[in-house]
Write an enzyme that holds these catalytic residues in place. Structure first.
Site, PDB file in Angstrom:
ATOM      1  N   TYR A   8       0.753  -1.148  -0.094  1.00 41.94           N
ATOM      2  CA  TYR A   8       0.089   0.111  -0.017  1.00 41.94           C
ATOM      3  C   TYR A   8       0.834   1.381  -0.119  1.00 41.94           C
ATOM      4  O   TYR A   8       0.253   2.375  -0.505  1.00 41.94           O
ATOM      5  CB  TYR A   8      -1.432   0.116   1.169  1.00 41.94           C
ATOM      6  CG  TYR A   8      -2.098  -1.134   0.975  1.00 41.94           C
ATOM      7  CD1 TYR A   8      -2.154  -1.787   0.019  1.00 41.94           C
ATOM      8  CD2 TYR A   8      -2.930  -1.186   2.148  1.00 41.94           C
ATOM      9  CE1 TYR A   8      -3.088  -2.695  -0.129  1.00 41.94           C
ATOM     10  CE2 TYR A   8      -3.831  -2.046   2.299  1.00 41.94           C
ATOM     11  CZ  TYR A   8      -4.056  -2.837   0.899  1.00 41.94           C
ATOM     12  OH  TYR A   8      -5.053  -4.010   0.819  1.00 41.94           O
TER      13      TYR A   8
ATOM     14  N   LYS B 157       3.148 -15.472   1.473  1.00 39.55           N
ATOM     15  CA  LYS B 157       2.917 -16.231   0.289  1.00 39.55           C
ATOM     16  C   LYS B 157       4.498 -16.526   0.014  1.00 39.55           C
ATOM     17  O   LYS B 157       5.087 -16.199  -1.278  1.00 39.55           O
ATOM     18  CB  LYS B 157       2.370 -15.205  -0.645  1.00 39.55           C
ATOM     19  CG  LYS B 157       2.113 -15.883  -2.092  1.00 39.55           C
ATOM     20  CD  LYS B 157       0.906 -16.805  -2.019  1.00 39.55           C
ATOM     21  CE  LYS B 157       0.879 -17.420  -3.453  1.00 39.55           C
ATOM     22  NZ  LYS B 157       0.013 -18.965  -3.535  1.00 39.55           N
TER      23      LYS B 157
ATOM     24  N   ASP C 176      -3.283 -18.220   0.412  1.00 41.17           N
ATOM     25  CA  ASP C 176      -4.362 -18.713  -0.246  1.00 41.17           C
ATOM     26  C   ASP C 176      -4.845 -19.907   0.495  1.00 41.17           C
ATOM     27  O   ASP C 176      -6.198 -20.222   0.760  1.00 41.17           O
ATOM     28  CB  ASP C 176      -4.079 -19.316  -1.705  1.00 41.17           C
ATOM     29  CG  ASP C 176      -2.538 -20.104  -1.768  1.00 41.17           C
ATOM     30  OD1 ASP C 176      -1.993 -19.937  -0.497  1.00 41.17           O
ATOM     31  OD2 ASP C 176      -2.311 -20.999  -2.721  1.00 41.17           O
TER      32      ASP C 176
ATOM     33  N   ASP D 108      -5.662  -6.920   5.459  1.00 45.74           N
ATOM     34  CA  ASP D 108      -6.724  -6.000   5.014  1.00 45.74           C
ATOM     35  C   ASP D 108      -7.946  -7.214   4.243  1.00 45.74           C
ATOM     36  O   ASP D 108      -9.051  -7.057   4.955  1.00 45.74           O
ATOM     37  CB  ASP D 108      -6.074  -5.183   3.795  1.00 45.74           C
ATOM     38  CG  ASP D 108      -7.415  -4.095   3.492  1.00 45.74           C
ATOM     39  OD1 ASP D 108      -8.310  -4.190   4.117  1.00 45.74           O
ATOM     40  OD2 ASP D 108      -7.389  -3.747   2.447  1.00 45.74           O
TER      41      ASP D 108
ATOM     42  N   ASP E 219     -11.059  -8.765   7.177  1.00 42.95           N
ATOM     43  CA  ASP E 219     -12.791  -8.512   6.571  1.00 42.95           C
ATOM     44  C   ASP E 219     -13.116 -10.190   6.489  1.00 42.95           C
ATOM     45  O   ASP E 219     -14.302 -10.182   6.493  1.00 42.95           O
ATOM     46  CB  ASP E 219     -12.714  -7.844   5.280  1.00 42.95           C
ATOM     47  CG  ASP E 219     -12.751  -6.436   5.533  1.00 42.95           C
ATOM     48  OD1 ASP E 219     -12.654  -6.042   6.634  1.00 42.95           O
ATOM     49  OD2 ASP E 219     -12.749  -5.599   4.423  1.00 42.95           O
TER      50      ASP E 219
END
Ligand code: NAD
Length: 377
Positions: free
Chosen positions: A146, A196, A228, A252, A256
């Site tokens: 970000y 990852k 994943d 993020d 959620d």
């Protein structure tokens, strides 16, 4: 003997913010009158209301008030009234994001707990939710893709291309991993670090650094998952997780996902910390303008945010536990605000819910108060 005074900078903000913050004042009154705390609250403006009064989402007086406080308790910001403003002048950007940046809150804690009484709200199958779950997502908040540079959209001949940079320094990973391990050690929880590392170099460093920090905390079980697989596991069996430790981007999305499977945004608190462990506490949801001033907002996310403040910034985990227990008791007795009620005709209002939790907290004091206070030194 009365305890040293602690100051909470309270920033109610917009929408339902002031309504749910009002319910936390009832709890603070009980903490001061019964639980031997000495909390003083000071209110400041942020977001839309600050734009209306001061022409900016984060006035100087708010910043200096926060600097003088032991912690920040925030409601929420934003609403349709300010949607016409340019993006960087809107309440979230000019208020909340600026505040987060100002205090360099790099660590974000978002608990996602499925209350056993509220299983029916979860979109997951009953056989999965029967076990319940209580996941604490710890997300890096100021680094990663970000904020990484270079980023941009460019043109090569006639073809546009865009790029972002996922970048983490060892120090950024170390400081958040340290917080996660400290919490895990104190609460006897296990950590799942999510990355990852089979594809991304930044994740290879993330994994190695987390393992280095883990050596200082031999009692804390640590596991690694690829993002994943983690996304699948959270849906298949959320009860396997205690603490999820992850980067800004993955956090993020996964925080959620964890929130969504509880099925109740009005019940979810959050906390953010900086390097000095100074904290800001706020509900995970927004300002909910659709229900503003109707006395139907659920104040539990805000009260749980206060509870996190008491635990992490005032260092009173037993008192925080007493607040959480009072909320559980109210839910066990069947009281529901509109958002979590099956029967849309029969629900308690924002104010009634605040009163009920307050009453149960006083009862908890009458039962166990001396014990709670004496253990929370
Ligand atoms: P929202 O979270 O405000 O609302 C989404 C839905 O959840 C709505 O139906 C709302 O009524 C419900 N809801 C949220 N909190 C609730 C509560 N405590 N009790 C009962 N129901 C609750 O998200 P949105 O509608 O996308 O955004 C509304 C405004 O909030 C926008 O201006 C947005 O920018 C702002 N926002 C602020 C924050 C923040 O202050 N941290 C976070 C997200 C959104």
């Amino acid at each position: 003997m009365k305890k040293k005074q602690k100051i909470i900078a309270v920033l109610p903000g917009d929408g339902i913010g002031p309504e749910v913050i009002n319910e936390t004042y009832k709890i603070i009154k009980v903490l001061n009158n019964y639980f031997n705390l000495n909390i003083k609250t000071k209110e400041y403006h942020i977001g839309g209301i600050a734009i209306d009064k001061f022409g900016t989402g984060l006035p100087e007086i708010t910043i200096s008030g926060c600097k003088k406080a032991n912690a920040i308790l925030l409601g929420s910001v934003g609403g349709p009234k300010w949607n016409f403003l340019p993006l960087n002048k809107q309440p979230e950007r000019s208020g909340l994001l600026k505040l987060r940046k100002k205090f360099n809150f790099f660590c974000n804690l978002r608990p996602a707990k499925l209350h056993i009484e509220l299983q029916n709200l979860s979109p997951l199958k009953k056989e999965i939710t029967l076990k319940g779950f209580n996941i604490l997502c710890i997300r890096e908040l100021t680094g990663g893709i970000y904020f990484g540079k270079p980023k941009g959209i460019k043109k090569n001949k006639n073809e546009k291309y865009a790029f972002d940079t996922e970048i983490y320094s060892e120090f950024e990973i170390k400081r958040i991993a340290n917080i996660a391990f400290e919490i895990a050690q104190k609460k006897k929880l296990k950590i799942t670090s999510i990355d990852k590392a089979n594809v991304l170099e930044s994740s290879v460093l993330w994994r190695r650094t987390v393992e280095k920090i883990a050596k200082k905390f031999p009692s804390v079980p640590l596991k690694h998952l690829y993002v994943d697989n983690a996304a699948m596991q959270i849906i298949k069996d959320p009860s396997q997780f205690d603490i999820i430790l992850t980067s800004n981007l993955f956090g993020d999305i996964l925080s959620d996902e964890c929130a969504a499977i509880t099925g109740s945004i009005g019940m979810l608190p959050s906390a953010s910390f900086n390097e000095k462990k100074f904290g800001m506490y706020e509900p995970a949801g927004g300002s909910a303008p659709d229900i503003q001033n109707k006395n139907v907002a659920n104040p539990i996310a805000q009260i749980l945010s206060l509870s996190m403040l008491i635990e992490y910034s005032l260092n009173k985990p037993k008192i925080a536990f007493a607040i959480n227990k009072s909320i559980n008791e109210v839910l066990k007795k069947g009281y529901r605000t509109l958002d979590i009620s099956n029967n849309k005709e029969n629900f308690v209002t924002t104010k009634e819910m605040g009163n009920l939790i307050t009453e149960f907290l006083i009862k908890e004091y009458e039962k166990n108060g001396k014990n709670i206070i004496s253990k929370d030194i």
